[in-house]
Design an enzyme around this catalytic site. Structure first.
Site, PDB file in Angstrom:
ATOM      1  CG  HIS A  33      -2.093   0.821   1.278  1.00  0.00           C
ATOM      2  ND1 HIS A  33      -2.440   1.662   0.254  1.00  0.00           N
ATOM      3  CD2 HIS A  33      -3.033   1.039   2.253  1.00  0.00           C
ATOM      4  CE1 HIS A  33      -3.532   2.351   0.588  1.00  0.00           C
ATOM      5  NE2 HIS A  33      -3.909   1.998   1.800  1.00  0.00           N
ATOM      6  CG  HIS A  53      -4.254   0.208  -8.686  1.00  0.00           C
ATOM      7  ND1 HIS A  53      -5.614   0.090  -8.512  1.00  0.00           N
ATOM      8  CD2 HIS A  53      -3.814   1.075  -7.739  1.00  0.00           C
ATOM      9  CE1 HIS A  53      -5.975   0.859  -7.507  1.00  0.00           C
ATOM     10  NE2 HIS A  53      -4.908   1.461  -7.012  1.00  0.00           N
ATOM     11  CG  ASP A 102       2.592   4.308  -3.638  1.00  0.00           C
ATOM     12  OD1 ASP A 102       2.546   5.319  -2.930  1.00  0.00           O
ATOM     13  OD2 ASP A 102       1.813   3.351  -3.521  1.00  0.00           O
TER      14      ASP A 102
END
Ligand SMILES: CC(C)(COP(=O)(O)OP(=O)(O)OC[C@H]1O[C@@H](n2cnc3c(N)ncnc32)[C@H](O)[C@@H]1OP(=O)(O)O)[C@@H](O)C(=O)NCCC(=O)NCCS
Length: 373
Positions: free
Chosen positions: A220, A259, A310
Site C-alpha cells: 500500500h 493496481h 507511488d
C-alpha cells in the site's frame, strides 16, 4: 455457500459519495470532479473542503476554512516531549501513529460522536499531521523544532517546518498537487480499515491510528519507499533492463507497478509523471525521473503493468530532499483527508462491518486431558 473472494476483490463494502474510479478507462473523480481538472485548478486544502463538505467552497468560506486549519497546527507540548522520547531510529510512520494515539488523550469530549465534533477532529488531524512529521524529523536529527508559520499555506508550512527555510514556489506547488492526488481513493486498504473502526463506533483517533498502521505496508503506501530503494539500487538508466529482467525472473514484484482496480495507467501517475519531470528540471536533477521513465517502458514491455500512484511520487519526494523513510508519511499527510471523510460517512449511516470466513481447519477432534497428552 457464501461467496469466496480472496482479498475481497469485487466486493462492495459500503456506499460512498466521496470518490469513484473507472479502472478500465483510468478515471478518478472526487465528489464528481475529475482529478485532472482538480490538479489543474485546485489545491490540497480546497480538495479537503470538497471531500468533507461535498462542494467546492466559495472564496469567503475557503478563507475561513484555511484559517481554521492554520489555527489547529500546533500540537500540545507533551506531544513534542513524546517525540523526543522515541529512539531516533523509530520509523517516522511509527512516530506519527504513536503521536496521533497520544493526541486522543487531549480530546476531552472523546465520547461525543456528533458530526460537528468529528468535523472539528478532522480539521485538527489534518492540520497536525505535517507538524508531527516535521517535528519528529528535526528531533531525530538533533535539531530544534520549528513552529508552524501562519502566513504559509498547508504545504508551504510543512516544508518550512521540515527545512527551517521557506521552499520555492515550484517545490510547494508540486508537493501540494502530490497531496491533492493522494487525498482520497475509494475503498483502499487503509480507508477500509478506518471504516471498519468507525463501524464499531470506536472514536475517530482510533480509526486513524489503524489506518496509519495499514498504510505503512509495502503493498500500500509503503511502496514509495520501496520504489526509491529500487531506484537507488538501479542507480543509472543503463541498469534498468537487467534489473527488471532479473527481478521478474526471480518472481519478485516491481514496486510502484500494478493496481487492483486500474487496468490502464493510474490517472494520478499521469499527473505525477509530469510533476516529477517539472521538478527534476527545476532542481537540475533528472536522474530519478529518467530511470523511472526507462522502468515504465521496460516493465510494460515485459509484464504489461502500468505505474501506480507511488511510482513517480518517489522521484518527487527525493528531489524535494525528503528522507526516504518519510515517503509514506507524505501519503498519510494527504490521505487523512479521505480517511476522516470516510469515517464521517460511516458514522452517519452505520452498520457494523463483519464479514464471514471460510473455515478450513480440523473438526470434531477428540479432547485429550493435559496429563494424558
Ligand atoms: C498493488 C498490488 C498489491 C495489487 O495486487 P493484486 O490486485 O492483488 O494483484 P495480484 O497480486 O493478484 O497480481 C496479479 C498478477 O500480476 C502480477 N503483478 C502485480 N503487480 C506486480 C508487480 N508490481 N510486479 C510484478 N508482478 C506483479 C502478480 O505477480 C500476478 O501475476 P500472476 O498472475 O502471474 O501470479 C500489486 O500490483 C503489487 O504488489 N504492486 C507492487 C506494490 C505497489 O506498488 N503497491 C502500491 C499500490 S498503489
Amino acid at each position: 455457500m457464501p461467496l469466496k473472494s480472496y482479498g475481497l476483490e469485487g466486493v462492495v463494502a459500503a456506499e460512498s459519495e466521496l470518490s469513484c474510479i473507472d479502472g478500465e478507462k483510468g478515471i478518478l473523480e472526487y465528489r464528481g470532479y475529475d482529478v485532472h481538472k482538480l490538479a489543474k485548478n485546485s489545491s490540497f486544502e480546497e480538495v479537503a473542503f470538497l471531500l468533507w463538505y461535498g462542494y467546492l467552497p466559495k472564496k469567503k468560506e475557503f478563507e475561513k476554512f484555511k484559517n481554521d486549519l492554520r489555527n489547529r497546527r500546533e500540537v500540545p507540548e507533551e506531544i513534542v516531549e513524546l517525540l523526543k522520547l522515541l529512539p531516533s531510529t523509530t520509523h517516522p510512520m511509527i512516530a506519527l501513529r504513536t503521536a496521533i494515539s497520544f493526541l486522543s488523550s487531549f480530546d476531552e469530549r472523546l465520547e461525543d460522536y456528533s458530526e460537528e465534533r468529528n468535523m472539528e477532529r478532522s480539521k485538527r488531524l489534518l492540520a497536525v499531521f505535517p507538524t508531527i512529521v516535521a517535528y519528529f524529523d528535526r528531533i531525530r536529527n538533533g535539531k530544534e523544532v520549528i513552529p508552524p508559520d501562519p502566513h504559509l499555506n498547508h504545504t508551504a508550512n510543512f516544508l518550512y517546518m521540515l527545512r527551517g527555510e521557506r521552499a520555492g514556489e515550484i517545490e510547494t506547488r508540486v508537493l501540494d498537487l502530490d497531496f491533492l492526488l493522494h487525498a482520497e481513493h475509494t475503498m483502499n486498504a487503509s480507508t477500509f480499515t478506518a471504516r471498519i473502526s468507525a463501524s464499531t463506533l470506536a472514536d475517530m483517533y482510533s480509526g486513524i491510528v489503524a489506518a496509519i498502521a495499514t498504510l505503512m505496508g509495502p503493498l500500500h503506501g509503503g511502496a514509495s519507499q520501496k520504489v526509491m530503494e529500487m531506484l537507488l539500487e538501479i542507480g543509472e538508466v543503463d541498469n534498468v533492463e537487467g534489473y527488471v529482467k532479473r527481478a521478474l525472473a526471480a518472481g519478485e514484484r516491481i514496486m510502484g507497478f500494478g493496481h487492483r482496480v486500474y487496468k490502464v495507467m493510474d490517472p494520478r501517475a499521469i499527473e505525477l509523471r509530469k510533476l516529477a519531470q517539472e521538478l527534476g528540471e527545476y532542481t537540475g536533477d533528472l536522474t530519478w525521473y529518467e530511470i523511472s521513465e526507462k522502468l515504465r517502458e521496460v516493465v510494460y514491455r515485459e509484464k504489461g503493468l502500468h505505474p501506480n500512484v507511488d511510482f513517480y511520487s518517489a522521484s518527487i519526494y527525493a528531489n524535494l530532499g525528503i528522507p526516504v523513510d518519510m515517503f509514506v508519511c507524505m501519503f498519510a499527510i494527504a490521505r487523512v483527508a479521505g480517511w476522516t471523510a470516510h469515517m464521517i460517512e460511516q458514522y452517519r449511516d452505520n452498520r457494523l462491518i463483519r464479514p464471514l470466513q471460510r473455515y478450513v481447519g480440523r473438526k470434531n477432534l477428540k479432547y485429550i486431558p493435559l496429563e494424558d497428552r
